[in-house]
Design an enzyme around this catalytic site. Sequence first.
Site, PDB file in Angstrom:
ATOM      1  N   SER A 145       0.869  -1.188   0.000  1.00  0.00           N
ATOM      2  CA  SER A 145       0.000   0.000   0.000  1.00  0.00           C
ATOM      3  C   SER A 145       0.901   1.230   0.000  1.00  0.00           C
ATOM      4  CB  SER A 145      -0.844  -0.031   1.288  1.00  0.00           C
ATOM      5  OG  SER A 145      -1.410   1.225   1.574  1.00  0.00           O
ATOM      6  N   TYR A 158      -3.504  -0.710   9.989  1.00  0.00           N
ATOM      7  CA  TYR A 158      -3.317  -0.932   8.552  1.00  0.00           C
ATOM      8  C   TYR A 158      -1.900  -0.511   8.147  1.00  0.00           C
ATOM      9  CZ  TYR A 158      -4.446  -0.845   3.543  1.00  0.00           C
ATOM     10  OH  TYR A 158      -4.455  -1.070   2.184  1.00  0.00           O
TER      11      TYR A 158
END
Length: 253
Positions: A145, A158
Amino acid sequence: MILDLFKLDGKVAIVTGANTGLGQGMAVALAQAGAKVVGVARRSCEDTRKLIERDGGCFTEVIADLSSMEVIPLIINGALDAYGRVDILVNNAGIIKREDAIDFSEENWDSVIQVNEKMVFFLSQAFAKQLIKQNEGGKIINVCSMLSYQGGIRVPSYTASKSAVMGLTKAMANEWAQYNINVNAIAPGYMATNNTAQLRADSDRSEAIIDRIPAGRWGTPDDMKGAVVYLASDASSYVNGFTIAVDGGWLGR
Ligand code: NAP
């Protein structure tokens, strides 16, 4: 010829989170390149099956909840029962929990770390053991990400998990390259999927994000297709431990 290096005929690819979003896009791409695909998700992958079979490809699903470590043998054995071997693993399934860091709950920490980080490592480990048994090498592709590089806002578990996955990609590559196993990752930028529905619904945040993307738009599952086929194929045989950003230029800005 060079384009033949990208072909995946005869290969078997496991894709976690294959029923929607980026996982569905990557599953379809791998099938179009010739791989038989095993999709893993909690919900049915029927839409993905239809897309793959429409093009004449082969697809089977394993329904499994990646929040339990017990599903690992079910996934590997499900692929072996269906197609007799495995070659490619795409660790795509992932979740995100949004809460201010100051109030962030242990539950929102543990659930994200389990699916996004712990499962990525232990499913890869089981997959690599099978590849070593087969003795013909293989490919593991993780999904990172922008928050493998940056901190993000209100998503600390996350960020922790995706930063870990970038590190694990290098760690696994270092130990498994000797078995002809390539471990690499793709870091998507801001992509239009369920994962970002909340962000895109906030018009101020959405506009601010698009303003910062040199390509001037949200990415789509189709944008993942070239990178995943490249990393799954012989075209990337000497690429190890690297994370490719598919981000419309976000990181370069
Ligand atoms: P998505 O549309 O929310 O899809 C998530 C997928 O993960 C679904 O197929 C879901 O299956 C599966 N999944 C989640 N929890 C699971 C569990 N416990 N067990 C089994 N499957 C589970 O997300 P996406 O945007 O396509 O994201 C795919 C990956 O890309 C994730 O790792 C995400 O972090 C990463 N990523 C996304 C973006 C973005 O902008 N969208 C950016 C960077 C990275 P079920 O429906 O069955 O739960």
